[in-house]
Scaffold this motif. Structure first.
Motif, PDB file in Angstrom:
ATOM      1  N   PRO A 144     -17.675 -12.630  -7.676  1.00  0.00           N
ATOM      2  CA  PRO A 144     -18.560 -12.210  -8.771  1.00  0.00           C
ATOM      3  C   PRO A 144     -19.005 -10.752  -8.664  1.00  0.00           C
ATOM      4  CG  PRO A 144     -19.704 -13.700  -7.253  1.00  0.00           C
ATOM      5  CD  PRO A 144     -18.252 -13.756  -6.901  1.00  0.00           C
ATOM      6  N   ASP A 145     -19.226 -10.251  -7.467  1.00  0.00           N
ATOM      7  CA  ASP A 145     -19.653  -8.863  -7.312  1.00  0.00           C
ATOM      8  C   ASP A 145     -18.471  -7.904  -7.455  1.00  0.00           C
ATOM      9  OD1 ASP A 145     -22.252  -9.683  -6.932  1.00  0.00           O
ATOM     10  OD2 ASP A 145     -22.006  -9.859  -4.759  1.00  0.00           O
ATOM     11  N   GLY A 146     -17.331  -8.322  -6.920  1.00  0.00           N
ATOM     12  CA  GLY A 146     -16.095  -7.563  -7.062  1.00  0.00           C
ATOM     13  C   GLY A 146     -16.209  -6.118  -6.652  1.00  0.00           C
ATOM     14  N   GLY A 147     -15.347  -5.310  -7.238  1.00  0.00           N
ATOM     15  CA  GLY A 147     -15.366  -3.888  -6.942  1.00  0.00           C
ATOM     16  C   GLY A 147     -14.075  -3.415  -6.304  1.00  0.00           C
ATOM     17  N   MET A 148     -13.913  -2.110  -6.236  1.00  0.00           N
ATOM     18  CA  MET A 148     -12.738  -1.505  -5.606  1.00  0.00           C
ATOM     19  C   MET A 148     -13.121  -0.146  -5.042  1.00  0.00           C
ATOM     20  SD  MET A 148     -11.975   1.241  -7.740  1.00  0.00           S
ATOM     21  CE  MET A 148     -10.300   1.587  -7.306  1.00  0.00           C
ATOM     22  N   ALA A 149     -12.289   0.350  -4.157  1.00  0.00           N
ATOM     23  CA  ALA A 149     -12.462   1.696  -3.619  1.00  0.00           C
ATOM     24  C   ALA A 149     -11.091   2.341  -3.524  1.00  0.00           C
ATOM     25  CB  ALA A 149     -13.134   1.653  -2.245  1.00  0.00           C
ATOM     26  N   ARG A 150     -10.977   3.535  -4.047  1.00  0.00           N
ATOM     27  CA  ARG A 150      -9.705   4.239  -3.986  1.00  0.00           C
ATOM     28  C   ARG A 150      -9.345   4.527  -2.535  1.00  0.00           C
ATOM     29  NH1 ARG A 150      -8.349  10.111  -6.815  1.00  0.00           N
ATOM     30  NH2 ARG A 150      -6.309  10.409  -5.761  1.00  0.00           N
ATOM     31  N   ALA A 151      -8.055   4.479  -2.230  1.00  0.00           N
ATOM     32  CA  ALA A 151      -7.618   4.688  -0.846  1.00  0.00           C
ATOM     33  C   ALA A 151      -6.276   5.404  -0.801  1.00  0.00           C
ATOM     34  CB  ALA A 151      -7.527   3.364  -0.104  1.00  0.00           C
ATOM     35  N   ASP A 152      -6.254   6.557  -0.144  1.00  0.00           N
ATOM     36  CA  ASP A 152      -4.997   7.222   0.208  1.00  0.00           C
ATOM     37  C   ASP A 152      -4.612   6.867   1.647  1.00  0.00           C
ATOM     38  OD1 ASP A 152      -4.869   8.758  -2.247  1.00  0.00           O
ATOM     39  OD2 ASP A 152      -6.485   9.980  -1.415  1.00  0.00           O
ATOM     40  N   VAL A 153      -5.644   6.555   2.429  1.00  0.00           N
ATOM     41  CA  VAL A 153      -5.451   6.239   3.842  1.00  0.00           C
ATOM     42  C   VAL A 153      -6.400   5.105   4.219  1.00  0.00           C
ATOM     43  CG1 VAL A 153      -5.547   7.091   6.217  1.00  0.00           C
ATOM     44  CG2 VAL A 153      -4.907   8.655   4.365  1.00  0.00           C
ATOM     45  N   ILE A 154      -5.903   4.147   5.012  1.00  0.00           N
ATOM     46  CA  ILE A 154      -6.770   3.135   5.607  1.00  0.00           C
ATOM     47  C   ILE A 154      -6.703   3.319   7.123  1.00  0.00           C
ATOM     48  CG2 ILE A 154      -7.282   0.678   5.907  1.00  0.00           C
ATOM     49  CD1 ILE A 154      -5.842   0.143   3.276  1.00  0.00           C
ATOM     50  N   ILE A 155      -7.845   3.623   7.726  1.00  0.00           N
ATOM     51  CA  ILE A 155      -7.914   3.766   9.182  1.00  0.00           C
ATOM     52  C   ILE A 155      -8.410   2.450   9.758  1.00  0.00           C
ATOM     53  CG2 ILE A 155      -8.990   4.983  11.105  1.00  0.00           C
ATOM     54  CD1 ILE A 155      -9.196   7.440   9.377  1.00  0.00           C
ATOM     55  N   TRP A 156      -7.586   1.841  10.580  1.00  0.00           N
ATOM     56  CA  TRP A 156      -7.906   0.543  11.184  1.00  0.00           C
ATOM     57  C   TRP A 156      -8.505   0.778  12.574  1.00  0.00           C
ATOM     58  CZ3 TRP A 156      -7.394  -3.781   8.209  1.00  0.00           C
ATOM     59  CH2 TRP A 156      -6.606  -3.666   7.057  1.00  0.00           C
ATOM     60  N   ALA A 157      -9.823   0.834  12.652  1.00  0.00           N
ATOM     61  CA  ALA A 157     -10.524   0.941  13.936  1.00  0.00           C
ATOM     62  C   ALA A 157     -10.879  -0.475  14.379  1.00  0.00           C
ATOM     63  CB  ALA A 157     -11.765   1.803  13.790  1.00  0.00           C
ATOM     64  N   PHE A 207       0.843  -1.197   0.000  1.00  0.00           N
ATOM     65  CA  PHE A 207       0.000   0.000   0.000  1.00  0.00           C
ATOM     66  C   PHE A 207       0.878   1.246   0.000  1.00  0.00           C
ATOM     67  CE2 PHE A 207      -2.925   2.936   2.500  1.00  0.00           C
ATOM     68  CZ  PHE A 207      -3.753   3.199   1.406  1.00  0.00           C
ATOM     69  N   ALA A 208       0.636   2.161  -0.939  1.00  0.00           N
ATOM     70  CA  ALA A 208       1.456   3.366  -1.064  1.00  0.00           C
ATOM     71  C   ALA A 208       0.978   4.487  -0.143  1.00  0.00           C
ATOM     72  CB  ALA A 208       1.443   3.856  -2.511  1.00  0.00           C
ATOM     73  N   GLY A 209      -0.216   4.332   0.431  1.00  0.00           N
ATOM     74  CA  GLY A 209      -0.750   5.352   1.322  1.00  0.00           C
ATOM     75  C   GLY A 209      -0.386   5.109   2.767  1.00  0.00           C
ATOM     76  N   ARG A 210      -1.204   5.627   3.682  1.00  0.00           N
ATOM     77  CA  ARG A 210      -0.935   5.530   5.117  1.00  0.00           C
ATOM     78  C   ARG A 210      -1.856   4.518   5.780  1.00  0.00           C
ATOM     79  NH1 ARG A 210      -2.011  11.012   7.802  1.00  0.00           N
ATOM     80  NH2 ARG A 210      -1.437   9.805   9.653  1.00  0.00           N
ATOM     81  N   HIS A 211      -1.285   3.711   6.648  1.00  0.00           N
ATOM     82  CA  HIS A 211      -2.061   2.880   7.568  1.00  0.00           C
ATOM     83  C   HIS A 211      -2.131   3.643   8.896  1.00  0.00           C
ATOM     84  CE1 HIS A 211      -2.324  -0.761   5.151  1.00  0.00           C
ATOM     85  NE2 HIS A 211      -1.032  -0.690   4.903  1.00  0.00           N
ATOM     86  N   VAL A 212      -3.332   3.872   9.393  1.00  0.00           N
ATOM     87  CA  VAL A 212      -3.514   4.610  10.650  1.00  0.00           C
ATOM     88  C   VAL A 212      -4.415   3.791  11.568  1.00  0.00           C
ATOM     89  CG1 VAL A 212      -4.435   6.704  11.712  1.00  0.00           C
ATOM     90  CG2 VAL A 212      -3.287   6.845   9.486  1.00  0.00           C
ATOM     91  N   HIS A 213      -3.953   3.527  12.768  1.00  0.00           N
ATOM     92  CA  HIS A 213      -4.789   2.839  13.750  1.00  0.00           C
ATOM     93  C   HIS A 213      -5.509   3.870  14.607  1.00  0.00           C
ATOM     94  CE1 HIS A 213      -5.790   0.478  17.405  1.00  0.00           C
ATOM     95  NE2 HIS A 213      -5.960  -0.503  16.534  1.00  0.00           N
ATOM     96  N   THR A 214      -6.575   3.445  15.268  1.00  0.00           N
ATOM     97  CA  THR A 214      -7.308   4.323  16.178  1.00  0.00           C
ATOM     98  C   THR A 214      -6.368   5.049  17.137  1.00  0.00           C
ATOM     99  OG1 THR A 214      -9.254   2.884  16.103  1.00  0.00           O
ATOM    100  CG2 THR A 214      -9.068   4.362  17.989  1.00  0.00           C
TER     101      THR A 214
END
Length: 389
Positions: free
Chosen positions: A312-325, A187-194
């Protein structure tokens, strides 16, 4: 070398659970710094609350119940100023509480390990107070790095203390949990925890994915809505919405029973919210109504700039940051030399006591994790200790 300090009880942690135990030890006429010692790693009063983000208010968080004896100071969280950050209110009240009951909390003290010392317990800890350069030199702590001959950080002063009993009240804030998903390292963005979250403004104009099904994740979604360029909420389990604004006694009792059963069997503790559901406050209900609080199932993998759902449903969501709560785990690493952990992943605890070592008590563990549970546990643990001293 001089002999280590010796007391009847060492309490590790000065959050809600540790303060509750200390209050009842004082009620039994034990004296702080003589009969018992409190060690706290934080720089000031307030327990884990002092580390929470500034926008969090008492009215938007889990209810904070009063500590035992708090009414003696004329204080109550029910009447606290809800316009102030919760971290400031709790730190202020806890600090006044410590002073009023003369608890003499030693901080910032980091407990490194606890080990057997015959029939006693030996606690190894270090003083995290910043040391002035001149004092470092005087104590022989000053040292230089090999490169550039610049002053390097000295090792903190270390101490030992022995005791008959140990109350571990370290909570969970120091042990954040982030589950593994394929592609995390790419992941090229930021991982942020609570535990790292400070302000929604940090994520302005970012595409943010919030992971988690509890009140922290929901709070982040509501705070980030006005500032994020894109916002996606995912949860590892369906959200159990409750058609009421606060958790009722029946729901709270059921969650406590689940936690208690896990603690007694030595299993890893489940999350509180998984046993209670999430009450719909007016703010949350409005978020659901406008479509903000609609959690997608957990994604399957992470790519450099997105999260991806396979199938089958698939899909994606753009992410600069993932916040792990995604919660926390009990902070028990310093107890590893005592070999308390069971194969099932937890510590076997009943009535606040470790079943395979009667000298060890775990305050705020499992069913005692709530503020009201911690207060009751304080009385229960103090009584057991006094019966054995």
């Amino acid at each position: 070398m001089s002999s280590p300090e010796r007391v009847k009880v060492v309490v590790i942690g000065a959050g809600q659970a540790g303060l509750s135990v200390a209050y009842y030890l004082r009620r039994f006429e034990l004296v702080a710094d003589e009969d018992f010692v409190m060690l706290d790693r934080a720089p000031g009063p307030g327990g884990a609350w002092q580390h929470r983000w500034s926008s969090l208010r008492l009215g938007t968080a889990h209810r904070v119940n009063d500590l035992p004896g708090m009414s003696d100071l004329g204080l109550s969280f029910d009447t606290a100023d809800r316009t102030l950050p919760a971290k400031e209110v709790v730190a202020d009240y806890y600090g006044r509480y410590e002073e009023h009951f003369d608890l003499r909390v030693r901080r910032p003290m980091n407990v490194r390990s606890v080990e057997n010392d015959g029939v006693d317990l030996r606690v190894h800890y270090e003083d995290l107070t910043p040391q002035p350069i001149e004092e470092q030199k005087a104590r022989g702590l000053f040292r230089r790095r090999r490169s550039f001959e610049e002053p390097g950080p000295p090792p903190p002063p270390r101490y030992e203390i022995t005791s008959q009993f140990l109350v571990n009240a370290t909570g969970t804030w120091g042990s954040p949990f982030v589950p593994y998903y394929p592609g995390m390292a790419d992941f090229a963005g930021r991982h942020v925890h609570t535990s790292d979250y400070t302000s929604a403004e940090d994520f302005r104009d970012k595409h943010v994915v919030v992971v988690g099904g509890g009140t922290s994740a929901i709070g982040f979604m509501l705070e980030l809505e006005p500032v994020a360029a894109g916002l996606t909420w995912v949860s590892r389990r369906p959200i159990d919405w409750l058609d009421r604004q606060e958790l009722d006694l029946e729901g709270a009792s059921a969650a406590v029973a689940i936690q208690d059963e896990a603690a007694r069997s030595g299993r890893a503790l489940p999350s509180i919210v998984s046993g209670t559901g999430v009450p719909k406050s007016r703010r949350i209900a409005a978020g659901i109504e406008r479509g903000l609080l609609a959690a997608r199932p957990m994604f399957d993998r992470i790519e450099a700039d997105r999260v991806v759902w396979d199938g089958p449903d698939g899909g994606m969501a753009r992410a600069d940051v993932i916040i792990w709560a995604t919660g926390f785990r009990p902070e028990l690493r310093h107890l590893a030399p005592l070999k308390l952990r069971e194969k099932a992943g937890g510590v076997q605890v009943g009535q606040g006591a470790a079943w395979n070592d009667p000298r060890i008590f775990l305050a705020g563990y499992g069913p005692q994790a709530s503020t009201i549970g911690a207060s009751r546990a304080g009385r229960m643990i103090a009584r057991q200790i006094m019966a054995m001293i």
